[in-house]
Design a protein around this motif. Sequence first.
Motif, PDB file in Angstrom:
ATOM      1  N   GLY A 135       0.780  -1.234   0.000  1.00  0.00           N
ATOM      2  CA  GLY A 135       0.000   0.000   0.000  1.00  0.00           C
ATOM      3  C   GLY A 135       0.809   1.281   0.000  1.00  0.00           C
ATOM      4  O   GLY A 135       0.346   2.320  -0.468  1.00  0.00           O
ATOM      5  N   GLY A 136       2.039   1.221   0.514  1.00  0.00           N
ATOM      6  CA  GLY A 136       2.884   2.415   0.525  1.00  0.00           C
ATOM      7  C   GLY A 136       3.288   2.885  -0.858  1.00  0.00           C
ATOM      8  O   GLY A 136       3.690   4.037  -1.048  1.00  0.00           O
ATOM      9  N   ASP A 137       3.167   1.980  -1.835  1.00  0.00           N
ATOM     10  CA  ASP A 137       3.506   2.333  -3.220  1.00  0.00           C
ATOM     11  C   ASP A 137       2.319   2.878  -4.002  1.00  0.00           C
ATOM     12  O   ASP A 137       2.468   3.243  -5.172  1.00  0.00           O
ATOM     13  CB  ASP A 137       4.063   1.103  -3.954  1.00  0.00           C
ATOM     14  N   ILE A 138       1.142   2.909  -3.387  1.00  0.00           N
ATOM     15  CA  ILE A 138      -0.070   3.349  -4.088  1.00  0.00           C
ATOM     16  C   ILE A 138      -0.559   4.665  -3.490  1.00  0.00           C
ATOM     17  O   ILE A 138      -0.936   4.731  -2.320  1.00  0.00           O
ATOM     18  CB  ILE A 138      -1.176   2.270  -4.003  1.00  0.00           C
ATOM     19  N   ILE A 139      -0.548   5.709  -4.301  1.00  0.00           N
ATOM     20  CA  ILE A 139      -0.985   7.040  -3.869  1.00  0.00           C
ATOM     21  C   ILE A 139      -2.087   7.518  -4.805  1.00  0.00           C
ATOM     22  O   ILE A 139      -1.937   7.499  -6.028  1.00  0.00           O
ATOM     23  CB  ILE A 139       0.209   8.021  -3.864  1.00  0.00           C
ATOM     24  N   LEU A 140      -3.199   7.932  -4.218  1.00  0.00           N
ATOM     25  CA  LEU A 140      -4.373   8.311  -5.016  1.00  0.00           C
ATOM     26  C   LEU A 140      -4.487   9.828  -5.143  1.00  0.00           C
ATOM     27  O   LEU A 140      -4.257  10.565  -4.185  1.00  0.00           O
ATOM     28  CB  LEU A 140      -5.643   7.763  -4.359  1.00  0.00           C
ATOM     29  N   TYR A 141      -4.847  10.240  -6.343  1.00  0.00           N
ATOM     30  CA  TYR A 141      -5.091  11.666  -6.577  1.00  0.00           C
ATOM     31  C   TYR A 141      -6.285  11.766  -7.521  1.00  0.00           C
ATOM     32  O   TYR A 141      -6.151  12.007  -8.714  1.00  0.00           O
ATOM     33  CB  TYR A 141      -3.843  12.342  -7.165  1.00  0.00           C
ATOM     34  N   ASN A 142      -7.468  11.514  -6.958  1.00  0.00           N
ATOM     35  CA  ASN A 142      -8.732  11.595  -7.691  1.00  0.00           C
ATOM     36  C   ASN A 142      -8.751  10.653  -8.900  1.00  0.00           C
ATOM     37  O   ASN A 142      -8.885   9.451  -8.710  1.00  0.00           O
ATOM     38  CB  ASN A 142      -9.034  13.048  -8.045  1.00  0.00           C
ATOM     39  N   ASP A 143      -8.570  11.154 -10.110  1.00  0.00           N
ATOM     40  CA  ASP A 143      -8.624  10.289 -11.289  1.00  0.00           C
ATOM     41  C   ASP A 143      -7.288   9.600 -11.587  1.00  0.00           C
ATOM     42  O   ASP A 143      -7.173   8.867 -12.563  1.00  0.00           O
ATOM     43  CB  ASP A 143      -9.064  11.096 -12.522  1.00  0.00           C
ATOM     44  N   TYR A 144      -6.289   9.865 -10.752  1.00  0.00           N
ATOM     45  CA  TYR A 144      -4.976   9.248 -10.940  1.00  0.00           C
ATOM     46  C   TYR A 144      -4.690   8.225  -9.848  1.00  0.00           C
ATOM     47  O   TYR A 144      -5.043   8.431  -8.679  1.00  0.00           O
ATOM     48  CB  TYR A 144      -3.861  10.308 -10.892  1.00  0.00           C
ATOM     49  N   ILE A 145      -4.048   7.145 -10.229  1.00  0.00           N
ATOM     50  CA  ILE A 145      -3.429   6.220  -9.281  1.00  0.00           C
ATOM     51  C   ILE A 145      -1.933   6.286  -9.548  1.00  0.00           C
ATOM     52  O   ILE A 145      -1.464   5.901 -10.623  1.00  0.00           O
ATOM     53  CB  ILE A 145      -3.923   4.771  -9.466  1.00  0.00           C
ATOM     54  N   PHE A 146      -1.171   6.841  -8.603  1.00  0.00           N
ATOM     55  CA  PHE A 146       0.283   6.879  -8.729  1.00  0.00           C
ATOM     56  C   PHE A 146       0.842   5.614  -8.086  1.00  0.00           C
ATOM     57  O   PHE A 146       0.497   5.286  -6.939  1.00  0.00           O
ATOM     58  CB  PHE A 146       0.853   8.114  -8.029  1.00  0.00           C
ATOM     59  N   ARG A 162       9.052  -3.724  -3.675  1.00  0.00           N
ATOM     60  CA  ARG A 162       7.827  -4.344  -3.146  1.00  0.00           C
ATOM     61  C   ARG A 162       6.672  -4.379  -4.141  1.00  0.00           C
ATOM     62  O   ARG A 162       5.703  -5.096  -3.925  1.00  0.00           O
ATOM     63  CB  ARG A 162       7.387  -3.600  -1.874  1.00  0.00           C
ATOM     64  N   THR A 163       6.748  -3.562  -5.187  1.00  0.00           N
ATOM     65  CA  THR A 163       5.633  -3.483  -6.137  1.00  0.00           C
ATOM     66  C   THR A 163       6.190  -3.646  -7.547  1.00  0.00           C
ATOM     67  O   THR A 163       7.101  -2.925  -7.939  1.00  0.00           O
ATOM     68  CB  THR A 163       4.893  -2.139  -5.988  1.00  0.00           C
ATOM     69  N   ASN A 164       5.628  -4.600  -8.288  1.00  0.00           N
ATOM     70  CA  ASN A 164       6.168  -4.868  -9.628  1.00  0.00           C
ATOM     71  C   ASN A 164       5.208  -4.412 -10.725  1.00  0.00           C
ATOM     72  O   ASN A 164       4.082  -3.974 -10.463  1.00  0.00           O
ATOM     73  CB  ASN A 164       6.546  -6.354  -9.783  1.00  0.00           C
ATOM     74  N   ILE A 165       5.656  -4.550 -11.963  1.00  0.00           N
ATOM     75  CA  ILE A 165       4.884  -4.067 -13.106  1.00  0.00           C
ATOM     76  C   ILE A 165       3.598  -4.866 -13.303  1.00  0.00           C
ATOM     77  O   ILE A 165       2.602  -4.368 -13.827  1.00  0.00           O
ATOM     78  CB  ILE A 165       5.760  -4.040 -14.388  1.00  0.00           C
ATOM     79  N   HIS A 166       3.594  -6.127 -12.840  1.00  0.00           N
ATOM     80  CA  HIS A 166       2.365  -6.941 -12.939  1.00  0.00           C
ATOM     81  C   HIS A 166       1.232  -6.307 -12.119  1.00  0.00           C
ATOM     82  O   HIS A 166       0.073  -6.304 -12.543  1.00  0.00           O
ATOM     83  CB  HIS A 166       2.621  -8.374 -12.456  1.00  0.00           C
ATOM     84  N   ALA A 167       1.580  -5.783 -10.951  1.00  0.00           N
ATOM     85  CA  ALA A 167       0.564  -5.123 -10.115  1.00  0.00           C
ATOM     86  C   ALA A 167       0.052  -3.862 -10.792  1.00  0.00           C
ATOM     87  O   ALA A 167      -1.158  -3.572 -10.763  1.00  0.00           O
ATOM     88  CB  ALA A 167       1.157  -4.793  -8.749  1.00  0.00           C
ATOM     89  N   VAL A 168       0.953  -3.110 -11.405  1.00  0.00           N
ATOM     90  CA  VAL A 168       0.548  -1.895 -12.123  1.00  0.00           C
ATOM     91  C   VAL A 168      -0.447  -2.247 -13.228  1.00  0.00           C
ATOM     92  O   VAL A 168      -1.478  -1.578 -13.412  1.00  0.00           O
ATOM     93  CB  VAL A 168       1.789  -1.176 -12.707  1.00  0.00           C
ATOM     94  N   LYS A 169      -0.171  -3.331 -13.964  1.00  0.00           N
ATOM     95  CA  LYS A 169      -1.070  -3.761 -15.042  1.00  0.00           C
ATOM     96  C   LYS A 169      -2.430  -4.204 -14.496  1.00  0.00           C
ATOM     97  O   LYS A 169      -3.477  -3.912 -15.087  1.00  0.00           O
ATOM     98  CB  LYS A 169      -0.422  -4.900 -15.835  1.00  0.00           C
ATOM     99  N   GLU A 170      -2.428  -4.910 -13.356  1.00  0.00           N
ATOM    100  CA  GLU A 170      -3.694  -5.348 -12.751  1.00  0.00           C
ATOM    101  C   GLU A 170      -4.533  -4.150 -12.312  1.00  0.00           C
ATOM    102  O   GLU A 170      -5.756  -4.136 -12.504  1.00  0.00           O
ATOM    103  CB  GLU A 170      -3.421  -6.274 -11.558  1.00  0.00           C
ATOM    104  N   ASN A 177     -11.262   3.613 -15.595  1.00  0.00           N
ATOM    105  CA  ASN A 177     -11.615   5.034 -15.678  1.00  0.00           C
ATOM    106  C   ASN A 177     -10.579   5.940 -15.023  1.00  0.00           C
ATOM    107  O   ASN A 177     -10.747   7.162 -14.977  1.00  0.00           O
ATOM    108  CB  ASN A 177     -12.985   5.273 -15.032  1.00  0.00           C
ATOM    109  N   LYS A 178      -9.520   5.337 -14.488  1.00  0.00           N
ATOM    110  CA  LYS A 178      -8.457   6.126 -13.869  1.00  0.00           C
ATOM    111  C   LYS A 178      -7.170   6.007 -14.682  1.00  0.00           C
ATOM    112  O   LYS A 178      -6.992   5.045 -15.435  1.00  0.00           O
ATOM    113  CB  LYS A 178      -8.208   5.653 -12.424  1.00  0.00           C
ATOM    114  N   THR A 179      -6.299   6.967 -14.511  1.00  0.00           N
ATOM    115  CA  THR A 179      -4.977   6.918 -15.140  1.00  0.00           C
ATOM    116  C   THR A 179      -3.987   6.367 -14.127  1.00  0.00           C
ATOM    117  O   THR A 179      -3.796   6.964 -13.057  1.00  0.00           O
ATOM    118  CB  THR A 179      -4.531   8.326 -15.575  1.00  0.00           C
ATOM    119  N   VAL A 180      -3.385   5.225 -14.428  1.00  0.00           N
ATOM    120  CA  VAL A 180      -2.372   4.646 -13.547  1.00  0.00           C
ATOM    121  C   VAL A 180      -1.002   5.097 -14.043  1.00  0.00           C
ATOM    122  O   VAL A 180      -0.612   4.801 -15.170  1.00  0.00           O
ATOM    123  CB  VAL A 180      -2.462   3.109 -13.507  1.00  0.00           C
TER     124      VAL A 180
END
Length: 304
Positions: A135-146, A162-170, A177-180
């Motif tokens: 969870g420390g690698d996931i930061i939300l900004y309304n329509d964005y997921i950083f 701790r966070t790989n590209i497979h998680a980003v794709k999932e 509807n969000k921009t990752v």
Amino acid sequence: MLKLNIKNETSRLQAVLLGIAKSNGPVPTPEEAYDPKSREHILSGTYPHEENMIKEMEAVVKVFEKHNVKVYRPELIGNCNQIFARDIAFVIDDIFIKSNILPDRDKEIHAIDYLIEQIPPDKVITLPEKAHVEGGDIILYNDYIFAGTYTRADYPGYITARTNIHAVKELTKLFPNKTVKAFDLRKSNTNARENVLHLDCCFQPVAHNKAIIYKDGFLNKTDYLWLVNFFGKENVFEINKEEMYNMFSNIFSISPEVVISDKSFVRLNNWLKDQGMTVEEVSYAEIGKQGGLLRCSTMPLIRE
């Protein structure tokens, strides 16, 4: 039932999971350390004492109570470090996503089974095994997921990745509807001043449109420049390497107007106050010795 709602990092907080420091277990060996900062304190004999960490977390509970925030805690697992609630799961919109974290820490999620049982089952997601995320690698900004990640071929060699590209794709599939937006982070297993464990160790939005950023936390300068451009240079508080090491970006927002911060973060706290914010100052340095601070030990469940 719990009606989850998290769309960003700063909207008015209504309910949060805060970790616990009781029965934290014995001091790990250097080989058992999950990050270089913990290892540093194990080797120097300055690893934090349980009673001090309990005291620090109770001060945060008092701040939450003052601001009418409902606080949930994990159930106790004996001899287990359960401080960093942010690692084990995270909420995006009304979806509860279980993290795929280090295998040694799998049992921590069961300490909040009572909480998960209050969430509609179709709102609880377990990502595929190959999608590693914390969870420390996931930061939300309304329509964005950083998303903080590490995409180089030596990923398996870093316990700090701790966070790989497979998680980003999932996440991209789960939230069409969000921009990752993914950011490659600097990693080191041995040097805490060269290691960015999670995205929130080098970046975090605050207030309505501002951000704390550590330039050298990003492997690609273009990512840093993208963020500065996104928020506007006048809205960015830039921290240096020593401030990153002390985790200046790992504060926690109760609302756009109120943050909890470590009282030793004088330069940052003064800037926040200059922006018209209320800074609830606590001591969190003992917990900080384990490589995580206020955002790491909290998992927001409901914001307005």
